[in-house]
Design a protein around this motif. Structure first.
Motif, PDB file in Angstrom:
ATOM      1  N   ARG A 109      46.622  31.782  44.121  1.00  0.00           N
ATOM      2  CA  ARG A 109      45.867  31.678  45.375  1.00  0.00           C
ATOM      3  C   ARG A 109      46.394  30.554  46.255  1.00  0.00           C
ATOM      4  O   ARG A 109      46.351  30.645  47.487  1.00  0.00           O
ATOM      5  CB  ARG A 109      44.382  31.466  45.066  1.00  0.00           C
ATOM      6  N   SER A 110      46.880  29.481  45.639  1.00  0.00           N
ATOM      7  CA  SER A 110      47.385  28.340  46.404  1.00  0.00           C
ATOM      8  C   SER A 110      48.864  28.457  46.732  1.00  0.00           C
ATOM      9  O   SER A 110      49.357  27.763  47.619  1.00  0.00           O
ATOM     10  CB  SER A 110      47.154  27.040  45.625  1.00  0.00           C
ATOM     11  N   THR A 111      49.563  29.319  45.999  1.00  0.00           N
ATOM     12  CA  THR A 111      50.995  29.482  46.211  1.00  0.00           C
ATOM     13  C   THR A 111      51.232  30.626  47.196  1.00  0.00           C
ATOM     14  O   THR A 111      50.666  31.706  47.028  1.00  0.00           O
ATOM     15  CB  THR A 111      51.708  29.791  44.887  1.00  0.00           C
ATOM     16  N   PRO A 112      52.062  30.431  48.205  1.00  0.00           N
ATOM     17  CA  PRO A 112      52.273  31.484  49.214  1.00  0.00           C
ATOM     18  C   PRO A 112      53.114  32.642  48.677  1.00  0.00           C
ATOM     19  O   PRO A 112      54.299  32.760  48.965  1.00  0.00           O
ATOM     20  CB  PRO A 112      52.994  30.741  50.336  1.00  0.00           C
ATOM     21  N   VAL A 113      52.492  33.486  47.868  1.00  0.00           N
ATOM     22  CA  VAL A 113      53.172  34.669  47.364  1.00  0.00           C
ATOM     23  C   VAL A 113      52.344  35.895  47.704  1.00  0.00           C
ATOM     24  O   VAL A 113      51.136  35.813  47.853  1.00  0.00           O
ATOM     25  CB  VAL A 113      53.391  34.593  45.836  1.00  0.00           C
ATOM     26  N   THR A 114      52.996  37.012  47.834  1.00  0.00           N
ATOM     27  CA  THR A 114      52.301  38.261  48.100  1.00  0.00           C
ATOM     28  C   THR A 114      51.821  38.853  46.784  1.00  0.00           C
ATOM     29  O   THR A 114      52.600  39.043  45.857  1.00  0.00           O
ATOM     30  CB  THR A 114      53.229  39.262  48.809  1.00  0.00           C
ATOM     31  N   VAL A 115      50.535  39.116  46.690  1.00  0.00           N
ATOM     32  CA  VAL A 115      49.953  39.643  45.456  1.00  0.00           C
ATOM     33  C   VAL A 115      49.456  41.064  45.693  1.00  0.00           C
ATOM     34  O   VAL A 115      48.768  41.328  46.674  1.00  0.00           O
ATOM     35  CB  VAL A 115      48.786  38.757  44.979  1.00  0.00           C
ATOM     36  N   GLY A 116      49.817  41.970  44.816  1.00  0.00           N
ATOM     37  CA  GLY A 116      49.295  43.326  44.904  1.00  0.00           C
ATOM     38  C   GLY A 116      50.118  44.260  45.752  1.00  0.00           C
ATOM     39  O   GLY A 116      50.241  45.436  45.436  1.00  0.00           O
ATOM     40  N   VAL A 117      50.680  43.736  46.843  1.00  0.00           N
ATOM     41  CA  VAL A 117      51.448  44.602  47.736  1.00  0.00           C
ATOM     42  C   VAL A 117      52.908  44.169  47.825  1.00  0.00           C
ATOM     43  O   VAL A 117      53.660  44.684  48.653  1.00  0.00           O
ATOM     44  CB  VAL A 117      50.825  44.635  49.145  1.00  0.00           C
TER      45      VAL A 117
ATOM     46  N   VAL B 260      54.442  49.110  44.154  1.00  0.00           N
ATOM     47  CA  VAL B 260      53.835  47.786  44.086  1.00  0.00           C
ATOM     48  C   VAL B 260      52.561  47.932  43.259  1.00  0.00           C
ATOM     49  O   VAL B 260      52.165  49.047  42.890  1.00  0.00           O
ATOM     50  CB  VAL B 260      53.529  47.224  45.485  1.00  0.00           C
ATOM     51  N   THR B 261      51.923  46.832  42.966  1.00  0.00           N
ATOM     52  CA  THR B 261      50.783  46.883  42.050  1.00  0.00           C
ATOM     53  C   THR B 261      49.709  47.852  42.520  1.00  0.00           C
ATOM     54  O   THR B 261      49.265  48.742  41.778  1.00  0.00           O
ATOM     55  CB  THR B 261      50.182  45.473  41.883  1.00  0.00           C
ATOM     56  N   VAL B 262      49.249  47.701  43.758  1.00  0.00           N
ATOM     57  CA  VAL B 262      48.088  48.469  44.185  1.00  0.00           C
ATOM     58  C   VAL B 262      48.391  49.963  44.308  1.00  0.00           C
ATOM     59  O   VAL B 262      47.573  50.804  43.917  1.00  0.00           O
ATOM     60  CB  VAL B 262      47.505  47.907  45.505  1.00  0.00           C
ATOM     61  N   ASN B 263      49.581  50.343  44.805  1.00  0.00           N
ATOM     62  CA  ASN B 263      49.819  51.782  44.925  1.00  0.00           C
ATOM     63  C   ASN B 263      50.108  52.415  43.566  1.00  0.00           C
ATOM     64  O   ASN B 263      49.900  53.612  43.373  1.00  0.00           O
ATOM     65  CB  ASN B 263      50.897  52.106  45.963  1.00  0.00           C
ATOM     66  N   ASN B 264      50.559  51.607  42.614  1.00  0.00           N
ATOM     67  CA  ASN B 264      50.757  52.118  41.262  1.00  0.00           C
ATOM     68  C   ASN B 264      49.428  52.494  40.635  1.00  0.00           C
ATOM     69  O   ASN B 264      49.289  53.555  40.018  1.00  0.00           O
ATOM     70  CB  ASN B 264      51.478  51.046  40.432  1.00  0.00           C
ATOM     71  N   TYR B 265      48.427  51.638  40.801  1.00  0.00           N
ATOM     72  CA  TYR B 265      47.096  51.943  40.269  1.00  0.00           C
ATOM     73  C   TYR B 265      46.416  53.051  41.067  1.00  0.00           C
ATOM     74  O   TYR B 265      45.623  53.827  40.528  1.00  0.00           O
ATOM     75  CB  TYR B 265      46.240  50.675  40.251  1.00  0.00           C
ATOM     76  N   ALA B 266      46.708  53.111  42.362  1.00  0.00           N
ATOM     77  CA  ALA B 266      46.150  54.186  43.176  1.00  0.00           C
ATOM     78  C   ALA B 266      46.645  55.550  42.711  1.00  0.00           C
ATOM     79  O   ALA B 266      45.900  56.542  42.727  1.00  0.00           O
ATOM     80  CB  ALA B 266      46.499  53.967  44.646  1.00  0.00           C
ATOM     81  N   LEU B 267      47.915  55.614  42.282  1.00  0.00           N
ATOM     82  CA  LEU B 267      48.439  56.863  41.735  1.00  0.00           C
ATOM     83  C   LEU B 267      47.639  57.308  40.515  1.00  0.00           C
ATOM     84  O   LEU B 267      47.324  58.495  40.345  1.00  0.00           O
ATOM     85  CB  LEU B 267      49.912  56.688  41.350  1.00  0.00           C
TER      86      LEU B 267
ATOM     87  N   LEU C 237      32.484  51.874  49.318  1.00  0.00           N
ATOM     88  CA  LEU C 237      33.161  52.987  49.980  1.00  0.00           C
ATOM     89  C   LEU C 237      33.472  52.698  51.443  1.00  0.00           C
ATOM     90  O   LEU C 237      34.416  53.272  52.000  1.00  0.00           O
ATOM     91  CB  LEU C 237      32.300  54.252  49.876  1.00  0.00           C
ATOM     92  N   GLU C 238      32.709  51.796  52.039  1.00  0.00           N
ATOM     93  CA  GLU C 238      32.936  51.459  53.443  1.00  0.00           C
ATOM     94  C   GLU C 238      33.939  50.317  53.612  1.00  0.00           C
ATOM     95  O   GLU C 238      34.361  50.027  54.739  1.00  0.00           O
ATOM     96  CB  GLU C 238      31.607  51.072  54.104  1.00  0.00           C
ATOM     97  N   SER C 239      34.335  49.670  52.508  1.00  0.00           N
ATOM     98  CA  SER C 239      35.336  48.610  52.614  1.00  0.00           C
ATOM     99  C   SER C 239      36.687  49.236  52.941  1.00  0.00           C
ATOM    100  O   SER C 239      36.929  50.424  52.691  1.00  0.00           O
ATOM    101  CB  SER C 239      35.394  47.810  51.315  1.00  0.00           C
ATOM    102  N   PRO C 240      37.602  48.463  53.517  1.00  0.00           N
ATOM    103  CA  PRO C 240      38.876  49.031  53.982  1.00  0.00           C
ATOM    104  C   PRO C 240      39.649  49.730  52.865  1.00  0.00           C
ATOM    105  O   PRO C 240      39.659  49.275  51.723  1.00  0.00           O
ATOM    106  CB  PRO C 240      39.637  47.810  54.490  1.00  0.00           C
ATOM    107  N   MET C 241      40.284  50.832  53.220  1.00  0.00           N
ATOM    108  CA  MET C 241      41.149  51.531  52.275  1.00  0.00           C
ATOM    109  C   MET C 241      42.448  50.731  52.128  1.00  0.00           C
ATOM    110  O   MET C 241      43.116  50.420  53.115  1.00  0.00           O
ATOM    111  CB  MET C 241      41.460  52.944  52.766  1.00  0.00           C
ATOM    112  N   ILE C 242      42.788  50.376  50.896  1.00  0.00           N
ATOM    113  CA  ILE C 242      44.000  49.606  50.642  1.00  0.00           C
ATOM    114  C   ILE C 242      45.156  50.515  50.248  1.00  0.00           C
ATOM    115  O   ILE C 242      46.249  50.441  50.781  1.00  0.00           O
ATOM    116  CB  ILE C 242      43.761  48.550  49.549  1.00  0.00           C
ATOM    117  N   SER C 243      44.907  51.391  49.297  1.00  0.00           N
ATOM    118  CA  SER C 243      45.890  52.401  48.900  1.00  0.00           C
ATOM    119  C   SER C 243      45.096  53.580  48.367  1.00  0.00           C
ATOM    120  O   SER C 243      44.497  53.491  47.295  1.00  0.00           O
ATOM    121  CB  SER C 243      46.844  51.845  47.835  1.00  0.00           C
TER     122      SER C 243
ATOM    123  N   ASP D 178      37.532  47.895  45.397  1.00  0.00           N
ATOM    124  CA  ASP D 178      37.989  48.420  44.107  1.00  0.00           C
ATOM    125  C   ASP D 178      39.010  47.489  43.463  1.00  0.00           C
ATOM    126  O   ASP D 178      39.421  47.718  42.317  1.00  0.00           O
ATOM    127  CB  ASP D 178      38.658  49.789  44.281  1.00  0.00           C
ATOM    128  N   CYS D 179      39.441  46.450  44.192  1.00  0.00           N
ATOM    129  CA  CYS D 179      40.528  45.575  43.749  1.00  0.00           C
ATOM    130  C   CYS D 179      39.983  44.229  43.291  1.00  0.00           C
ATOM    131  O   CYS D 179      38.974  43.737  43.793  1.00  0.00           O
ATOM    132  CB  CYS D 179      41.519  45.347  44.892  1.00  0.00           C
TER     133      CYS D 179
END
Length: 390
Positions: free
Chosen positions: A114-122, A143-150, A195-201, A208-209
């Motif tokens: 969270r403190s390190t500037p890295v992209t997580v999940g995408v 990437v992580t999130v679309n892999n789980y979305a599959l 269900l109303e939260s933004p769709m991520i993948s 859901d994340c």
């Protein structure tokens, strides 16, 4: 050789921070180690076995043992299967203790995503030119999130699982997290809000994340003789299983996880059945991760996970199987992007009767912790741990 009642978890500690911009990863490891040892009533001088994984900085155990001042080590294990590694560490520590390799094993995890500037999940997943899967998979952008979305999409296609059913998993986690003062997300949510939260993948929404947090945790596993000498409840390691699932030479089936292999081994060693479990900590990187593991562990039939998790069945004092009563990765924390150790910690709290009174399972004597590490849709490790109050 069985590890059934050959070792006990004497110390457990979860770091309270969720953002640590002013601490190093090594410092977080040290603070977690100190907390778990204090919880057990032991010191660094008592430790003769040390376990860590890829989150440990520098040369892993080499660096951390030196940093912590662990001068009496007789056994070291740096097994790394991602988020499931720390459940394997408990099993391996129990094996080492049963074989006489050590008597007091320390397991630590810590990180600062969270403190390190890295992209997580995408972002891309640790892939280089010499990674065996890289040339074949990275052109398709996994990437992580679309892999789980599959995985979620396939489960929905095969079994009719719905987004509403997945949302109930988040609802249960949030119902528990409201009682955890350290949880990142403390507010209860409804199915509709998920269900109303933004769709991520598609079909996974933002809620859901899991969260992304700094922090960590530690465990102390000891010989039963030592456990009985301490002023703490005795928590026996009853059974454990571990497995890895890959892409199976192209014969990919996204509807099951490696828990289908690690779970039966753990239950057989423990001598219990899924129906005997009073509390379950289930790795929850995404809601679909929970549903898949519940099926694969035998809590319900394959394809029936959606019905099993719906209508509050995972909520303590409401449903049949209370899960992740600290809020889990979905609401509480997911330190170092590896939440396995926190699953064991909350199971220990439940068995000790130390969970929050609003979520404590009455007379909890048998609990399960389940971890997954890697990508559920491609290759991942699984660790299953069954514990009892002695």
């Amino acid at each position: 050789m069985t590890i059934r009642r050959k070792a006990c978890i004497a110390g457990a500690y979860e770091h309270p921070t969720r953002k640590a911009p002013d601490k190093t990863v090594a410092q977080l490891h040290a603070e977690c180690a100190r907390g778990a040892l204090q919880d057990a009533g032991l010191t660094l001088e008592d430790v003769d076995g040390y376990f860590c994984a890829g989150d440990a900085p520098g040369l892993g155990a080499n660096s951390m043992a030196d940093y912590l001042g662990l001068t009496g080590l007789r056994h070291i294990d740096t097994t790394d299967t991602g988020g499931s590694a720390y459940l394997l560490h408990v099993s391996h520590a129990a094996q080492a203790i049963a074989m006489g390799k050590c008597r007091v094993a320390l397991i630590t995890l810590a990180g600062r995503p969270r403190s390190t500037p890295v992209t997580v999940g995408v972002g891309a997943r640790m892939v280089t030119d010499d990674t065996p899967d890289g040339p074949w998979e990275m052109p398709f952008g996994p990437v992580t999130v679309n892999n789980y979305a599959l995985v979620a999409a396939r489960h929905m296609y095969e079994y009719g699982t719905t987004s509403e059913q997945l949302a109930w998993i988040k609802v249960a986690a949030a119902a528990h997290a409201q009682h955890n003062p350290h949880a990142m997300l403390k507010s209860p949510v409804t199915v509709e809000e998920v269900l109303e939260s933004p769709m991520i993948s598609d079909p996974l929404h933002k809620l859901d994340c899991c969260v992304v947090s700094d922090g960590g945790g530690a465990l102390v596993v000891v010989h039963p003789d030592i456990a009985r000498s301490l002023n703490r409840p005795v928590i026996n390691v009853l059974g454990a299983g571990e497995a890895i699932k890959g892409t199976l030479n192209g014969q990919v089936d996204l509807t099951w996880s490696a828990a289908a292999r690690s779970g039966p081994v753990a239950f057989a060693e423990a001598g219990v059945k899924p129906g005997d479990i009073q509390y379950a900590s289930i790795y929850d990187s995404f809601t679909i991760t929970v549903l898949m593991q519940l099926e694969d562990l035998g809590f319900c039939e394959k394809g029936q996970g959606g019905k099993f998790v719906a209508d509050g069945n995972l909520i303590s004092s409401v449903g049949k199987l209370p899960f992740n009563t600290d809020g889990g990765g979905l609401c509480n924390n997911h330190p170092a992007n590896r939440g396995g150790i926190t699953k064991v910690i909350e199971a220990v709290r439940q068995l000790r009767g130390e969970a929050h009174p609003k979520v404590q399972v009455p007379n909890c004597t048998l609990a399960l912790a389940q971890g997954t590490g890697g990508l559920l849709g491609s290759r991942h490790g699984s660790g299953t741990l069954i514990m009892e109050r002695g």
